[in-house]
Scaffold this motif. Structure first.
Motif, short mmCIF file in Angstrom:
data_model
loop_
_atom_site.label_atom_id
_atom_site.label_comp_id
_atom_site.label_asym_id
_atom_site.label_seq_id
_atom_site.Cartn_x
_atom_site.Cartn_y
_atom_site.Cartn_z
N GLY A 1 -10.88 -10.18 11.50
CA GLY A 1 -11.06 -9.08 10.56
C GLY A 1 -9.76 -8.33 10.33
N ILE A 2 -9.68 -7.65 9.20
CA ILE A 2 -8.53 -6.81 8.85
C ILE A 2 -9.06 -5.46 8.38
CG2 ILE A 2 -6.55 -6.52 7.33
CD1 ILE A 2 -6.31 -9.52 7.16
N GLU A 3 -8.59 -4.41 9.01
CA GLU A 3 -8.95 -3.06 8.59
C GLU A 3 -7.74 -2.43 7.90
OE1 GLU A 3 -10.54 1.20 10.46
OE2 GLU A 3 -9.89 -0.43 11.78
N ASP A 4 -7.86 -2.22 6.60
CA ASP A 4 -6.74 -1.70 5.81
C ASP A 4 -7.20 -0.44 5.09
OD1 ASP A 4 -4.45 -1.25 4.46
OD2 ASP A 4 -4.47 -3.08 3.26
N ARG A 5 -7.15 0.69 5.80
CA ARG A 5 -7.58 1.95 5.18
C ARG A 5 -6.63 2.38 4.08
NH1 ARG A 5 -8.52 5.92 10.20
NH2 ARG A 5 -6.50 5.05 10.76
N GLY A 6 -5.38 1.98 4.18
CA GLY A 6 -4.42 2.37 3.17
C GLY A 6 -4.74 1.81 1.81
#
Length: 826
Positions: free
Chosen positions: A34-39
């Protein structure tokens, strides 16, 4: 394993995009989970200043704001109570998606006033639950700057799946090394700063358990100021899901993730006796830093002072010597713990920690001095203090080893076009030193962080020959597994995965034969058919453990010590069962205790005679208790031994055993009722099963209903049927006829002997013989019984005449009389 993109770039110099990094990780075997990219979600949001905020002319609770977004002034209608002139906040322009509320902004009018955008709260940006007002930023926040970049939220976090053999991939530097070898950048050089301590350490090491801890270092730093970590360190830890604690604890957590090198810090002033000893546990209990009590055994490696155990080595530290805001002198521990010892202690304690995960998968054996210097340097930088000299115990184990790769094996195994130069280059980029090379292959020096690549008979970081006292079976298994390692295969895997697993050419499977082979072996087919017929007879299938308590097992057969479980999952599951009947009997007893007396259970599973593979039998076992209906129109009655016999014979008939070839004797194993049970034989020597009423003492001991019956069929003892070509069925067009005979025989004569003798009298005509009555009473002499049988005659070519029928009848009487000394009853 989680790491942020910015953290990765401290070890990897690269311009690759997030997508390229994720794709490369998948291709080299480090699967991205998974990848969490809040930006990315907050990209449109910018820092803005409210130039003016005045009440809405048509609504008491709204304000009309003139907002400087950095690219011009816009009008925004805002309902936040804290909106005011001069404040700095976050602005979302038209077209932006608001993650906290799930809406996409449009230009519109609110109560007659135009509004082009939105001033947002933390909850609307999905950054928390604060919704009392819009975000209030410091006055010096740069207007027009993307909010995510200013707040440090534009740093994607990647999570990868790490296989058990890749302990080096549980470090950001290890992941960076793999990516650099795959051509996605350059590995940044790393060298620990040289730390020259002065004076002796306030704490010294003593190692009394070198089998579990071959080498351990430490040093004291005096005069530290422990407190909150700087923002960059807290942000790094929070990005991977770790909670910042204090600067000293955060430093150890940082190096656990950064270099895959667990560390621990002790408060010097909380240590008794001026020394820490690595030793075996002695049944002590201590409170761990995770807030729970930890019980240690003599097989566990612990770190103790004069007051007692202060740490379960390599897994969790103790609360009593932990560092807090009052700590002024700290002792830094850097140790090498044995992989097997940590794994066993972890299993016993049930504690899962980042340190345990790395130690039991294998760490860099040679990194201890450099890691200790690096951690010391960070402690000085963040907390100050004066450094002592290093204290150590044990010595660095000999980890140096070599492995060889033949280039032709690389081609034949991987079907890859990787050239020899490329293969050698990949191994070099991964840290393998090139020891020798020729046209046929290459020999490399295996780096100390690659515990999964070993020479035959060696498993790095584990002194296996010294583990018999911990767990002989496990140590032997690990040792044998290490000797079975083929290092060349490991090198082939390294080259192919870095080249890209997606580039391996797919090869089609060979074509199947025209006539497919059977999908089940005869043994498997018997299990399937037995299961089907027992279920069709109204029995419920059980799937139970293959072990019971020793006392119960002894009631069903022998209990040799070799079948005693060394590490049972429960105290009453310590013996391998002689038969599945033992475990379904316990299941039946449990049901009976809850009011379910009328039971019909079966299981097909293993029974154990000894510890060898040949001593494991595949047994179909069943048990009935209470009342059972004969059919839907018959009244219920209590089960008896003949119900168990019917179940057993139904199984045998279904799996193709000719019933006429079976022999039943009145003897049976000791767990059956004597005189109400039998043994089934196929031929004079091969015993294939038993059936009957269970022994009263067994029923009483297990709380089974009295009169319970059971059966056991050894499916493995039945000979595989010979493959024969099936012929067309020979069905006679003529009507069969039946003749009944009653024979007076001795009471000890088996009815089966009468049936067999009658059928052998004229095999060409007699197709079936059955017993339909047994009489013993005052009309017969003492010691005699009457057995009445029905004989079916099936003519094939012509109808039988009376004389022919009489001749066959005479043969039947003569055959039975000769075999059993029977007389025809008048």
């Amino acid at each position: 394993m989680k790491f942020s993109l910015s953290w990765l770039r401290t070890h990897l110099t690269t311009d690759a995009s997030l997508g390229q990094i994720a794709e490369t990780l998948n291709n080299i075997g480090l699967e991205v989970e998974g990848i969490e990219d809040r930006g990315a979600a907050l990209a449109p949001f910018v820092i803005a200043r409210v130039i003016e905020a005045v009440p809405h002319p048509n609504a008491d609770r709204l304000r009309v704001c003139r907002v400087d977004s950095g690219s011009g002034e816009v009008g925004v209608v805002c309902g936040a109570p804290n909106a005011r002139t001069g404040m700095t906040t976050v602005f979302a322009p038209p077209g932006a998606y608001i993650p906290g509320s799930g809406i996409t902004l449009k230009i519109g009018e609110i109560r007659g006033v135009a509004s082009a955008g939105m001033l947002v709260s933390a909850r609307e940006m999905a950054l928390g639950e604060d919704h009392d007002g819009i975000v209030d930023l410091p006055g010096d926040a740069p207007v027009g700057t993307p909010y995510a970049a200013w707040a440090g939220l534009d740093d994607p976090v990647i999570e990868i799946s790490v296989t058990p053999n890749r302990g080096d991939a549980l470090a950001v530097r290890g992941i960076a090394r793999d990516l650099a070898a795959a051509g996605l950048g350059t590995l940044t050089p790393w060298n620990a700063p040289a730390i020259n301590g002065t004076g002796a350490s306030a704490i010294r090491w003593q190692d009394d358990f070198t089998e579990a801890c071959p080498w351990i270092l430490g040093r004291t730093v005096r005069g530290v100021r422990n407190g909150e970590s700087p923002a960059w360190l807290k942000q790094r830890l929070e990005s991977v899901g770790l909670r910042p604690i204090n600067a000293l604890a955060d430093i150890t957590n940082f190096f656990t993730i950064d270099l895959g090198r667990p560390l621990h810090v002790f408060d010097v002033n909380k240590i008794s006796g001026g020394a820490l000893t690595v030793r075996r546990g002695a049944g002590e209990r201590f409170r761990g830093l995770h807030g729970k009590d930890v019980n240690v055994t003599s097989d566990d490696c612990v770190i103790a002072d004069a007051a007692g155990v202060q740490s379960l080595a390599g897994i969790v530290g103790g609360e009593a010597t932990g560092c807090d805001e009052a700590t002024t002198d700290v002792f830094i521990e850097c140790a090498l713990f044995d992989r097997v010892a940590i794994a066993l202690s972890g299993q016993r304690s049930g504690i899962f920690s980042d340190a345990r995960q790395r130690f039991e998968r294998g760490i860099d054996v040679s990194l201890l001095p450099a890691a200790l210097d690096a951690a010391t340097a960070m402690v000085i930088a963040l907390c100050g203090g004066e450094v002592s000299a290093i204290t150590e115990a044990g010595a660095e184990p000999a980890w140096q080893r070599q492995a060889s790769l033949r280039f032709e094996r690389l081609q034949s195994f991987g079907r890859s076009d990787v050239t020899p130069d490329r293969a050698v280059g990949i191994l070099g980029a991964l840290g393998f030193g090139i020891a020798a090379r020729d046209a046929a292959g290459v020999t490399v020096d295996v780096p100390p962080w690659r515990n999964d690549v070993a020479s035959a008979g060696f498993s790095a970081g584990s002194t296996l020959d010294q583990h018999e006292d911990l767990d002989p079976d496990l140590a032997t298994a690990v040792r044998q597994g290490a000797r079975a390692i083929e290092p060349e295969a490991d090198l082939i895997e390294e080259v192919l995965r870095i080249e890209g697993l997606d580039r391996i050419v797919p090869v089609s499977l060979p074509p199947l034969a025209t006539v497919p082979t059977p999908s089940l072996t005869p043994r498997q087919a018997r299990s399937v058919r037995a299961r089907r017929v027992l279920a069709a007879r109204g029995m419920a299938e059980c799937v139970t453990f293959s072990f019971v308590d020793r006392a119960t097992a002894a009631r069903f057969g022998a209990t040799p010590d070799t079948l005693t479980v060394a590490n049972p999952i429960a105290a009453d599951l310590d013996q391998m069962r002689p038969s599945p009947l033992a475990t379904i009997a316990r299941a039946a007893a449990t049901n009976a205790a809850r009011g379910f007396d009328d039971l019909a259970l079966f299981e097909i599973g293993p029974g154990f005679r000894d510890e060898t593979p040949a001593g494991q039998d595949l047994i179909a076992a069943g048990l009935r208790s209470g009342a059972t209906p004969l059919s839907w129109i018959a009244a219920s009655r209590n089960v008896d031994a003949f119900d168990a016999k019917a179940d057993a014979f139904a199984v045998l008939q279904e799996i193709g055993v000719p019933l006429e070839a079976l022999q039943v004797s009145a003897t049976a194993p000791g767990h059956y009722h004597p005189g109400r049970a039998g043994t089934i034989k196929q031929g004079p020597k091969t015993t294939i099963g038993s059936f009957g009423e269970l022994h009263p003492s067994l029923c009483a001991a297990l709380d089974l209903p009295a009169g319970s019956v059971g059966f056991e069929i050894d499916l493995g003892a039945i000979a595989d049927p010979k493959r024969r070509r099936k012929s067309a069925p020979d069905i006679s067009p003529l009507q069969p006829l039946r003749r009944d005979f009653a024979f007076v025989v001795d009471a000890g004569v088996a009815a089966e002997a009468v049936l067999r003798a009658a059928k052998s009298a004229e095999r060409g005509l007699i197709t079936d013989v059955t017993l339909f009555d047994r009489y013993a009473g005052d009309k017969l002499p003492a010691g005699k019984v009457s057995l009445a049988i029905a004989v079916t005659l099936q003519p094939k070519d012509k109808s039988l005449t009376d004389s022919e029928i009489e001749a066959v009848s005479a043969k039947i009487v003569a055959s039975v009389s000769k075999a059993t000394n029977a007389t025809l009853r008048g």
